[in-house]
Design an enzyme around this catalytic site. Structure first.
Site, PDB file in Angstrom:
ATOM      1  N   GLU A 174       0.802  -1.218   0.000  1.00  0.00           N
ATOM      2  CA  GLU A 174       0.000   0.000   0.000  1.00  0.00           C
ATOM      3  C   GLU A 174       0.838   1.272   0.000  1.00  0.00           C
ATOM      4  O   GLU A 174       0.382   2.312  -0.458  1.00  0.00           O
ATOM      5  CB  GLU A 174      -0.927   0.008   1.223  1.00  0.00           C
ATOM      6  CG  GLU A 174      -1.966   1.109   1.201  1.00  0.00           C
ATOM      7  CD  GLU A 174      -2.891   1.062   2.409  1.00  0.00           C
ATOM      8  OE1 GLU A 174      -2.440   0.645   3.481  1.00  0.00           O
ATOM      9  OE2 GLU A 174      -4.067   1.448   2.266  1.00  0.00           O
ATOM     10  N   LYS A 210       5.678   7.913   5.503  1.00  0.00           N
ATOM     11  CA  LYS A 210       4.967   6.837   4.825  1.00  0.00           C
ATOM     12  C   LYS A 210       4.141   7.451   3.711  1.00  0.00           C
ATOM     13  O   LYS A 210       3.257   8.279   3.961  1.00  0.00           O
ATOM     14  CB  LYS A 210       4.070   6.070   5.802  1.00  0.00           C
ATOM     15  CG  LYS A 210       3.403   4.841   5.183  1.00  0.00           C
ATOM     16  CD  LYS A 210       2.757   3.964   6.249  1.00  0.00           C
ATOM     17  CE  LYS A 210       2.164   2.695   5.641  1.00  0.00           C
ATOM     18  NZ  LYS A 210       1.587   1.799   6.687  1.00  0.00           N
ATOM     19  N   ASP A 239      -6.515  -5.739  12.678  1.00  0.00           N
ATOM     20  CA  ASP A 239      -5.599  -6.741  12.114  1.00  0.00           C
ATOM     21  C   ASP A 239      -4.528  -7.090  13.142  1.00  0.00           C
ATOM     22  O   ASP A 239      -3.361  -6.724  13.000  1.00  0.00           O
ATOM     23  CB  ASP A 239      -4.964  -6.204  10.834  1.00  0.00           C
ATOM     24  CG  ASP A 239      -4.060  -7.230  10.164  1.00  0.00           C
ATOM     25  OD1 ASP A 239      -3.180  -6.811   9.375  1.00  0.00           O
ATOM     26  OD2 ASP A 239      -4.215  -8.428  10.434  1.00  0.00           O
TER      27      ASP A 239
END
Length: 731
Positions: A24, A39, A146
C-alpha cells in the site's frame, strides 16, 4: 520524491532513502529529522486523509512516555503533494529503532540466535507490556483490527511497540464516522469474524481480545498456537480457521476436542493457574459469548500476579518458573529436547554451547523441528545470493482408507513439532515504574558505560560495526551503521555496497539499487556492485509489468562484471540463473537453457570446487529435460552434477532434494531399476529433510517431508490400493 510537510513552516522534504516498500505504501527516511519516517501511499485516496486527520487529532496515551519509549507508532503530521494541490499523500510517524518482531522472542530458534539471555520472566514482562498497549488503545476507543505478530515489535528489555497503526479501525467522534480495518490474519481472528469480509464490519474491542490472547499464549507457551495440535480424525486436518470456528481449543477443559497437543509443546500445567483460567475463559467461554473474553486490563493484572510468583531453578538461574510447580519444567524440557536448553545458562552462552546443533536422536524420523527465521532473515547477500524458483512437487492425495492409519501415524512423527524450542535475549533487569494505569515496564537498560563514544568513531569504525551487525543478520542495525559511516566519508564505495546488500536482504531492492548506483559512480570498476545490482534487477522482475526488461538489465550488469573481471565465477553463475529463468517463458527455450548451462560450465572451469555451479548446472539440465522427449540421458547428466556438488559440499540440502526428485521421476516413468531409483529418492529426500531441519529451514523441510510422503504412499498403493496422505504443513 518531494513532499510538502503540513507543519507551520511548510517544509519541502526530499525523500530519497527508501526504508521499505509494502503493498500500500513506501516508507522513507526524513532527511531533516532522523527520528521520523515518512509513509507515502502508492495510491492515496480521500479516505486516507480523513482517517489520518482523525488519528492525529485524537492520539492515544503513550504508556511509556516516562521512559522515552514509544509504545504506539502513531501518525504525527500529514504530508501533501509538492505540486500545490493540497492532496494528502502520506504522513510522518516515529522511527522505531533497536527492536525486533515479537516472533523473534517467542520463536525458539530466533531467540537462541539473537537474544539467548531472554528468560521466562522477560516473556512474562513482554506479555504484560503487550496487554498494556492494547489497554491504552481500547481506552481511547480504538481497535487494532488486524492483530498479528508482524505488527508488534519488542526490545531486548521487553518493551513493546505497535506499528502499522494507520491500518487500525478509527472512530472519528465528531461526525461519528468509523474508518474500518479491512484486513486480518485468520490465525488471530475470532470465530465470529472468520470467513467474513472485514470491510463490512465494525470491529469491537472484544475482537482484538481474541488476537491478544493468541499472542499471549504464544509468548508463554514456546510459540505454540492455542489451536495447534495433532488431529485425531481420519481425514485431512482442518485449517486454523476451521478449528477456531469450531471452538476446538486444543487444551480445552470443558469439552472433548479431536486434537492432542503437539509433542514438542510445553505442558499446559506450566502456565500459572490464573493465566490458564483466563485462556479457558477467552477460547471456551468467549467462543459463543465474546463479551466474556478477558479485557487487556484483566490480563495485565493476572500477568503481574504471575510474575510475582516465579521462583528460580537451583541448577540453572536462567530457569524461572511459577511456584505452583514442584520442580523445574525447563530442566525437564531440556532433556526432552535432546539437551537443547530453552533458556541456556550464562556459562553455556559464554562458551557458545547454546549455538551448537542439538544432539541427534538415535531413532530415525523423530526429530524435533525448530521454526526457522522469517523470510526477511534469509541467507545474507554478500557477493551474491542465489535466488531461483523451484518447481513444485505437487500431488493429488489418494482416497482415504482405514488401512493407512499406520502410515499416517508414522508421518505424524516426522511432521510435528514445528514450533520447536525457543530462545530469547534480554539483559538483566531493573524495573521502571510510573503512576500511569497502563504503564509498560522495562527489564534493565543496557550497560552503556563501557561503550566508546560514537562521536569519536571514524567511517572505518562504522564500517566494521555495520559488517558485524550484517553477519548477525541484523540488517536494520547494519544500515544504520553504514549510513553513519557514509556521513563520515561519502567516497568509500564499499559502504554503499554493503548498505545495499543489507537493504537487499530486507527486500528493499530499489534502495539497494540506489546504493549500488552510488558505489559505481565512485568506482566504475566495482565488480561486486555490478553483480549485486544484477541480483536486484532480477528480484525486481517479480514486481514489474515488464519482467523481460529487468532480466535484460540484470544480464547487462553481469556482462559488465565479466568485462571487468572475466574470471569472476559469481557473475557467470548469476547470469546462468537469470538465463534459466528466461528459458522457462521463452520460445527459444532450448537456446536459453544452453546459454545457461554454458555459464555454469564456465564457472566450473574457473573454479572446479564451486559446488553451487554444479548444483545450478544440474538444475538447469533437470529443467531442460522436462521439455525433451529424450529426457533420461539429460536426467543422468543432472545427477552427475548433483553428485559433484555433494562431493564438494555434503551439507547442501537442496542438492539432495533435487536429486531425490529426479530419482523418483525416473522410477515413475518406468525406467530400469525402478526399485533402486525409488529407494535412492527416499534416501536423498530424508537426507535433505535432516539438513533442512538442522538449518531451521522449515519451509524446505516440509517440502522434503511431503515428497517422502508421496513416494511412500505410492508404495502403499501397490499393497493396499489406497492410502491416507499426511500433509505436515497443516500442523
Amino acid at each position: 520524491m518531494q513532499v510538502l510537510r503540513s507543519s507551520p513552516q511548510q517544509e519541502i522534504l526530499n525523500l530519497t532513502v527508501n526504508l521499505g516498500r509494502g503493498g500500500e505504501a513506501c516508507v522513507y527516511a526524513v532527511p531533516s529529522d532522523e527520528n521520523l519516517v515518512a509513509k507515502i501511499y502508492h495510491k492515496p485516496i480521500l479516505t486516507h486523509a480523513h482517517k489520518l486527520q482523525a488519528m492525529i487529532a485524537n492520539p492515544p496515551e503513550n504508556p511509556t512516555a516516562n521512559l522515552g519509549h514509544i509504545s504506539i507508532a502513531w501518525p504525527q503530521e500529514l504530508l501533501q503533494a509538492a505540486d500545490g494541490s493540497g492532496s494528502i499523500i502520506g504522513f510522518l510517524m516515529p522511527r522505531i529503532r533497536g527492536m525486533r518482531p515479537i516472533m523473534d522472542f517467542y520463536n525458539p530458534g530466533n531467540r537462541r540466535q539473537n537474544c539467548p539471555l531472554f528468560n521466562y520472566q522477560y516473556l512474562l514482562r513482554t506479555a504484560r507490556n503487550l496487554a498494556t498497549a492494547f489497554a491504552a488503545l481500547h481506552a481511547s476507543q480504538y481497535c487494532i483490527g488486524d492483530v498479528n505478530e508482524s505488527n508488534i515489535l519488542v526490545s531486548d528489555t521487553a518493551l513493546v511497540t505497535l506499528v502499522d497503526t494507520d491500518s487500525f479501525q478509527v472512530r472519528d467522534p465528531e461526525p461519528n464516522i468509523v474508518y474500518r480495518c479491512s484486513v486480518g490474519k485468520p490465525e488471530y481472528t475470532p470465530p465470529e469474524l472468520q470467513n467474513k469480509t472485514f470491510a463490512e464490519y465494525d470491529r469491537e474491542s472484544y475482537h482484538d481480545l481474541f488476537g491478544l490472547a493468541v499472542l499471549l499464549f504464544q509468548l508463554l507457551m514456546e510459540g505454540t498456537h492455542p489451536f495447534s495440535g495433532i488431529f485425531q480424525g481420519l481425514f485431512d486436518p482442518p485449517t486454523y480457521e476451521a478449528r477456531i470456528v469450531a471452538g476446538h481449543f486444543t487444551y480445552s477443559q470443558k469439552q472433548h476436542v479431536p486434537y492432542l497437543p503437539t509433542p514438542i509443546a510445553p505442558a499446559w500445567e506450566i502456565l500459572y493457574p490464573g493465566l490458564r483460567d483466563l485462556f479457558v475463559r477467552c477460547f471456551e467461554d468467549g467462543h459463543n459469548n465474546p463479551h466474556l473474553r478477558p479485557t487487556a486490563q484483566t490480563w495485565l493484572s493476572a500477568l503481574a500476579e504471575a510474575e510475582e510468583n516465579i521462583v528460580t531453578c537451583a541448577v540453572n538461574p536462567q530457569h524461572l518458573y511459577h511456584n505452583h510447580l514442584h520442580k523445574c519444567p525447563w530442566c525437564e524440557r531440556t532433556a526432552q529436547l535432546g539437551g537443547r536448553d530453552p533458556f541456556p545458562s550464562l556459562e553455556a552462552i559464554a562458551s557458545r554451547e547454546h549455538l551448537k546443533p542439538r544432539r541427534k536422536s538415535r531413532k530415525r524420523h523423530t526429530h524435533n523441528p525448530r521454526v526457522r527465521k522469517p523470510a526477511i532473515s534469509a541467507s545474507p547477500l554478500h557477493h551474491w545470493q542465489p535466488v531461483f524458483r523451484q518447481n513444485s512437487f505437487g500431488y493429488q492425495p489418494p482416497k482415504n482408507s482405514n488401512k493407512s492409519k499406520f502410515y499416517t501415524f508414522m508421518f505424524c512423527l516426522l511432521g510435528f513439532g514445528l514450533l520447536g524450542y525457543l530462545d530469547v535475549m534480554i539483559k538483566f533487569t531493573r524495573p521502571f515504574v510510573s503512576q500511569n494505569p497502563y504503564t509498560q515496564q522495562s527489564l534493565l537498560s543496557r550497560q552503556e558505560n563501557n561503550l566508546p563514544q560514537e562521536d569519536n568513531f571514524t567511517f572505518v569504525d562504522y564500517y566494521e560495526r555495520g559488517n558485524a551487525a550484517y553477519r548477525k543478520q541484523e540488517y536494520e542495525q547494519a544500515i544504520e551503521n553504514f549510513t553513519q559511516g557514509i556521513k563520515k566519508n561519502t567516497n568509500f564505495s564499499k559502504l554503499y555496497i554493503n548498505r545495499g546488500n543489507a537493504r537487499y536482504n530486507l527486500n528493499d531492492y530499489e534502495g539497494a539499487l540506489a546504493d549500488y548506483n552510488q558505489a559505481l559512480k565512485i568506482n566504475p570498476q566495482e565488480v561486486k556492485a555490478f553483480v549485486n545490482r544484477g541480483n536486484a534487477y532480477y528480484m525486481l522482475a517479480d514486481y514489474s509489468n515488464d519482467p523481460d526488461r529487468e532480466y535484460k538489465k540484470a544480464i547487462q550488469n553481469f556482462n559488465n562484471a565479466i568485462n571487468i573481471n572475466e574470471r569472476d565465477t559469481e557473475a557467470y553463475i548469476r547470469r546462468g540463473i537469470v538465463r534459466s529463468q528466461i528459458a522457462k517463458y521463452s520460445h527459444n527455450f532450448q537456446q536459453e537453457y544452453q546459454k545457461s548451462i554454458a555459464d555454469f560450465t564456465e564457472a566450473i572451469q574457473l573454479n572446479a570446487s564451486k559446488a553451487e555451479a554444479y548444483f545450478q548446472r544440474g538444475l538447469a539440465r533437470y529443467q531442460f529435460a522436462q521439455y525433451s522427449s529424450n529426457y533420461a540421458p539429460i536426467y543422468k547428466q543432472a545427477i552427475e552434477d548433483f553428485n559433484q556438488a555433494i562431493n564438494i559440499n555434503p551439507r547442501m540440502a537442496k542438492v539432495y532434494l533435487k536429486r531425490g526428485m529426479i530419482h523418483y521421476e525416473l522410477a515413475q516413468y518406468g525406467e530400469s531399476q525402478v526399485k533402486e531409483n525409488q529407494a535412492q529418492a527416499i534416501e536423498d529426500l530424508e537426507k535433505s529433510a535432516q539438513i533442512y531441519l538442522e538449518q531451521e529451514d522449515m519451509d524446505n523441510y516440509q517440502q522434503a517431508l511431503s515428497n517422502i510422503c508421496v513416494i511412500v504412499s505410492k508404495k502403499c498403493d501397490a499393497l493396499f490400493q489406497s492410502s491416507t496422505m499426511f500433509d505436515p504443513t497443516n500442523h
